[in-house]
Design an enzyme around this catalytic site. Structure first.
Site: not given
Length: 297
Positions: A50-52, A224
């Site tokens: 979803s995120e880094v 997303y």
């Protein structure tokens, strides 16, 4: 080509839940990656995490930054849980620390090590900002693709920033909340036009008796539709409960569209510097670790 220490870690796992995937890049110091390179990595990992989160040490604290596939994110709770759970559990410095300080865009936050007693870490959410709500009930119902009658009018819709600008929407029950599946682009345009980051829907009807609330979180402006398990959004929800004088004490949240296998997020509150602060917590599971080979554009 740069070789970077990389892990893919799922946050808020346990009890049959799959968690929320986050990428984790360790940097030895500021400047190891440019902002363009951090955004590039997050874009390359779209659909995989979803995120880094990017972390590097700075004296006795750690600096964290977060990127989705589309943009930098001011604060990402599940990536923070993933990274700090791993750091506290797998490094000698972390194992010995009952508390760790991290710096995010909102300022310094305290991380609490509860690995020994709960197999969890807790993150202090940023101080809340109670914002003017920009939407009416019928507008959010239309944006979510639900009927107005499914919104619980006994509680207010509010906009609270607990790390991200979160629109909090009460729903009447478990069945109505589980059937919400908005159109991603319509909800994205709505969030952009009304200037909030995520939509957080909640109900006090749960599938599992040990949990106090069921929540779902939609952040389409970050690329997303739905977040499986959320730190910042549920922190805003904790501030909402305090503001409405319905805080039930420390409790757990079940999150997501699965009736029987939700992800679990824990909330606590404490007084710090004369104000109530929400702590969100959970465990995490490392799925992949190795080197990320970055070829800069």
């Amino acid at each position: 080509m740069k070789s970077l220490r990389f892990k893919k870690i799922d946050a808020f796992t346990g009890a049959g839940s799959s968690g929320n995937p986050a990428g984790y890049i360790w940097m030895d110091q500021a400047g190891d990656l440019t902002e363009q390179e951090m955004q590039q990595i997050a874009a390359e990992l779209k659909g995989f995490v979803s995120e880094v989160g990017y972390i590097y040490p700075d004296g006795d604290r750690f600096i964290l930054r977060y990127y989705s596939s589309d943009c930098e994110v001011a604060f990402c709770g599940h990536a923070t849980i993933a990274i700090m759970y791993d750091l506290l559990k797998s490094t000698e410095r972390g194992k010995a620390a009952p508390e760790v300080t991290i710096q995010v865009k909102a300022g310094n936050l305290t991380v609490y090590n509860h690995l020994a007693d709960e197999d969890s870490v807790y993150i202090t959410a940023p101080s809340p900002k109670y914002l003017k709500c920009p939407v009416a009930s019928h507008e959010i119902a239309e944006a979510l693709g639900i009927s107005l009658s499914e919104i619980n009018s006994d509680l207010p819709i509010r906009l609270i920033d607990g790390g991200l600008r979160t629109l909090l929407v009460p729903i009447k029950g478990l069945d109505p909340i589980l059937k919400i599946f908005p159109d991603q682009e319509r909800l994205r345009q709505f969030s952009l036009s009304k200037d909030f980051d995520i939509v957080h829907v909640f109900t006090d009807e749960t599938a599992q008796p040990d949990n106090r609330y069921r929540t779902r979180v939609f952040p389409p402006r970050f690329g997303y539709l739905e977040d499986p398990a959320t730190g910042s959004g549920n922190s805003a929800f904790g501030y909402y409960l305090h503001a409405e004088n319905i805080w039930p004490g420390d409790f757990s949240i079940e999150q997501g569209p699965s009736r029987n296998n939700p992800n679990i997020v824990k909330l606590k509150s404490k007084m710090a510097d004369g104000e109530t602060r929400i702590l969100f917590g959970g465990r995490a599971t490392t799925r992949i670790e190795g080197n990320y080979l970055l070829e800069s554009l």
